[in-house]
Scaffold this motif. Structure first.
Motif, PDB file in Angstrom:
ATOM      1  N   ALA A 156       0.817  -1.212   0.000  1.00 42.61           N
ATOM      2  CA  ALA A 156       0.000   0.000   0.000  1.00 42.61           C
ATOM      3  C   ALA A 156       0.846   1.255   0.000  1.00 42.61           C
ATOM      4  O   ALA A 156       0.455   2.294  -0.524  1.00 42.61           O
ATOM      5  N   GLY A 157       2.001   1.200   0.609  1.00 46.58           N
ATOM      6  CA  GLY A 157       2.898   2.344   0.731  1.00 46.58           C
ATOM      7  C   GLY A 157       4.021   1.987   1.673  1.00 46.58           C
ATOM      8  O   GLY A 157       3.899   1.047   2.462  1.00 46.58           O
ATOM      9  N   GLY A 158       5.121   2.728   1.611  1.00 49.29           N
ATOM     10  CA  GLY A 158       6.227   2.376   2.496  1.00 49.29           C
ATOM     11  C   GLY A 158       7.422   3.275   2.280  1.00 49.29           C
ATOM     12  O   GLY A 158       7.394   4.251   1.531  1.00 49.29           O
ATOM     13  N   VAL A 159       8.508   2.900   2.969  1.00 48.60           N
ATOM     14  CA  VAL A 159       9.776   3.616   2.890  1.00 48.60           C
ATOM     15  C   VAL A 159      10.858   2.604   2.539  1.00 48.60           C
ATOM     16  O   VAL A 159      10.955   1.548   3.173  1.00 48.60           O
ATOM     17  N   ARG A 160      11.663   2.918   1.530  1.00 47.99           N
ATOM     18  CA  ARG A 160      12.725   2.021   1.107  1.00 47.99           C
ATOM     19  C   ARG A 160      14.051   2.767   1.092  1.00 47.99           C
ATOM     20  O   ARG A 160      14.138   3.876   0.564  1.00 47.99           O
ATOM     21  N   ALA A 161      15.092   2.166   1.658  1.00 49.27           N
ATOM     22  CA  ALA A 161      16.423   2.768   1.667  1.00 49.27           C
ATOM     23  C   ALA A 161      17.172   2.388   0.398  1.00 49.27           C
ATOM     24  O   ALA A 161      17.228   1.213   0.024  1.00 49.27           O
ATOM     25  N   VAL A 162      17.757   3.385  -0.265  1.00 48.14           N
ATOM     26  CA  VAL A 162      18.540   3.158  -1.475  1.00 48.14           C
ATOM     27  C   VAL A 162      19.806   4.010  -1.388  1.00 48.14           C
ATOM     28  O   VAL A 162      19.921   4.911  -0.545  1.00 48.14           O
TER      29      VAL A 162
ATOM     30  N   LEU B 190      15.995   7.847   1.096  1.00 45.40           N
ATOM     31  CA  LEU B 190      14.832   7.068   1.524  1.00 45.40           C
ATOM     32  C   LEU B 190      13.685   7.412   0.593  1.00 45.40           C
ATOM     33  O   LEU B 190      13.285   8.580   0.481  1.00 45.40           O
ATOM     34  N   GLU B 191      13.132   6.393  -0.072  1.00 44.46           N
ATOM     35  CA  GLU B 191      12.028   6.585  -1.001  1.00 44.46           C
ATOM     36  C   GLU B 191      10.701   6.359  -0.268  1.00 44.46           C
ATOM     37  O   GLU B 191      10.430   5.258   0.215  1.00 44.46           O
ATOM     38  N   PHE B 192       9.883   7.394  -0.204  1.00 43.10           N
ATOM     39  CA  PHE B 192       8.567   7.328   0.433  1.00 43.10           C
ATOM     40  C   PHE B 192       7.493   7.161  -0.643  1.00 43.10           C
ATOM     41  O   PHE B 192       7.504   7.861  -1.657  1.00 43.10           O
ATOM     42  N   ARG B 193       6.529   6.258  -0.407  1.00 43.52           N
ATOM     43  CA  ARG B 193       5.334   6.104  -1.242  1.00 43.52           C
ATOM     44  C   ARG B 193       4.125   6.044  -0.314  1.00 43.52           C
ATOM     45  O   ARG B 193       4.060   5.178   0.566  1.00 43.52           O
ATOM     46  N   THR B 194       3.181   6.961  -0.486  1.00 40.76           N
ATOM     47  CA  THR B 194       2.034   6.981   0.417  1.00 40.76           C
ATOM     48  C   THR B 194       0.855   6.172  -0.101  1.00 40.76           C
ATOM     49  O   THR B 194      -0.123   5.994   0.624  1.00 40.76           O
TER      50      THR B 194
ATOM     51  N   PHE C 127       8.145  10.639  -2.818  1.00 37.98           N
ATOM     52  CA  PHE C 127       9.212  11.626  -2.622  1.00 37.98           C
ATOM     53  C   PHE C 127      10.420  10.956  -1.978  1.00 37.98           C
ATOM     54  O   PHE C 127      10.306   9.892  -1.352  1.00 37.98           O
ATOM     55  N   ASP C 128      11.573  11.595  -2.148  1.00 39.40           N
ATOM     56  CA  ASP C 128      12.828  11.086  -1.600  1.00 39.40           C
ATOM     57  C   ASP C 128      13.321  11.992  -0.483  1.00 39.40           C
ATOM     58  O   ASP C 128      13.280  13.226  -0.599  1.00 39.40           O
TER      59      ASP C 128
ATOM     60  N   LEU D 105       4.298   6.599   7.746  1.00 40.28           N
ATOM     61  CA  LEU D 105       5.654   6.389   7.248  1.00 40.28           C
ATOM     62  C   LEU D 105       6.547   7.450   7.887  1.00 40.28           C
ATOM     63  O   LEU D 105       6.160   8.616   7.977  1.00 40.28           O
ATOM     64  N   TRP D 106       7.751   7.081   8.293  1.00 39.47           N
ATOM     65  CA  TRP D 106       8.580   8.041   9.030  1.00 39.47           C
ATOM     66  C   TRP D 106      10.067   7.809   8.788  1.00 39.47           C
ATOM     67  O   TRP D 106      10.492   6.705   8.413  1.00 39.47           O
ATOM     68  N   ALA D 107      10.823   8.862   9.017  1.00 37.85           N
ATOM     69  CA  ALA D 107      12.284   8.785   9.049  1.00 37.85           C
ATOM     70  C   ALA D 107      12.766   9.858  10.009  1.00 37.85           C
ATOM     71  O   ALA D 107      12.162  10.934  10.119  1.00 37.85           O
TER      72      ALA D 107
END
Length: 347
Positions: A16-22, A35-39, A45-46, A154-156
């Motif tokens: 559904a959405g998340g945060v991925r580290a690249v 960090l790639e955010f998808r809501t 957004f990065d 989602l958070w960082a």
């Protein structure tokens, strides 16, 4: 969608959405942690960990709104603060958010450094918008957190240290949040004097919107009370700061300092509206935290952007703030908190 629904349909929240580290891996961007955010509501957004946790690429339903300049997201290891006679930030200026500070914003200035009590260091020389935007963060963590069965955040979070021996020791703790199923970004910043000398603090968000959200006919809407300053280029060029033209040949930036009318909650909400795309971008900030606001028009061919700039200080800058008593001096352990929202949506 709620937690049970998602669990029944997918094995991971990232459906559904998340945060991925690249890690970016080519050209001047090589080595930058992001960090790639998808809501899941069209907002992607990065967060650039190695660029003060600033906001880089940003898109809504496939259309970009975070400005992309020719510099790209240059690795901070390539940055020379004293380059270009104090204008070195122009070699790494791109993305939705460039943070300015922590002890200096606005144009370069050489100011008294006697507060640091080190005789060989009589002055501090600052470049345009200070140092913080090119300092890597220490990443505390990131991920997805269910606050209740219906709300997944989602958070960082991380810390940026701007420190020098016989100089400032300021720490920015930044938290970025976005709720799954929504199209807004929340920024919670705390700037603390972690040293033992009284230290100046200036802070500004350079929020930059580019094509295709910015296009000919887009409207820059402000809850305007009055305009108290503008560059000479405004009168010389006569380009509207309300209805945007397309890219202009040889355009000289136009900058305005406005006084904006806050709502009953003390918030101001300037926005850019693109009726052709049927979308808007809105910045929501606290006028008590940021008493000044700048509108930036950089409508030149090849570098087409507009900016929203809430600021702790007025355009006259660091020396004027020291002279008139408006400079913020943080004592040992003292801190300032800033809460801001970036919002996109359809008309």
């Amino acid at each position: 969608m709620n937690r049970l629904f998602l669990a029944r349909h997918a094995g991971d929240t990232s459906a559904a959405g998340g945060v991925r580290a690249v890690v970016l891996d080519d050209g001047p961007e090589r080595g930058i942690r992001a960090l790639e955010f998808r809501t899941g509501a069209g907002l992607n957004f990065d967060v650039l960990v190695d660029r003060a946790l600033d906001l880089g690429t940003a898109e809504f339903r496939g259309d970009g709104f975070g400005w992309r300049s020719a510099t790209g997201f240059r690795h901070p290891g390539l940055h020379d603060y004293a380059d270009d006679d104090g204008l070195s930030i122009m070699r790494s200026f791109s993305g939705l958010l460039l943070t300015a500070g922590l002890d200096h914003t606005l144009f370069g200035a050489e100011v008294d450094a006697s507060n640091y009590r080190y005789p060989p260091k009589e002055t501090v020389k600052n470049g345009l918008h200070g140092r913080v935007g090119n300092i890597p963060a220490r990443l505390h963590g990131y991920g997805e957190r269910w606050e209740d069965d219906d709300t997944c955040v989602l958070w960082a979070e991380g810390e940026v240290r701007q420190a020098a021996i016989f100089g400032e020791h300021l720490r920015l703790t930044r938290r970025v949040e976005a709720t799954v199923g929504t199209s807004e970004i929340r920024l919670i910043d705390v700037v603390r004097n972690a040293g033992f000398d009284p230290t100046p603090h200036m802070y500004l968000y350079h929020v930059n919107i580019g094509w295709p959200f910015l296009a000919e006919g887009a409207r820059y809407e402000l809850p305007l009370q009055e305009t108290i300053w503008q560059t000479d280029s405004v009168a010389e060029q006569g380009v509207s700061n309300v209805v945007m033209p397309g890219p202009q040949k040889g355009f000289v930036e136009q900058v305005y300092e406005h006084v904006l009318k806050p709502d009953a909650d003390g918030k101001a909400r300037p926005r850019l509206v693109n009726e052709e795309l049927g979308v808007f971008f809105e910045l929501e900030y606290d006028t008590a935290q940021f008493p000044a606001f700048f509108q930036w028009l950089h409508l030149r061919e090849g570098a087409y952007a507009v900016g929203f700039e809430p600021s702790t200080h007025h355009v006259q800058g660091a020396q004027a703030a020291r002279d008139d008593g408006s400079m913020i001096w943080l004592g040992p352990g003292e801190e300032r908190r800033y809460t801001t929202t970036f919002r996109v949506g359809t008309l």
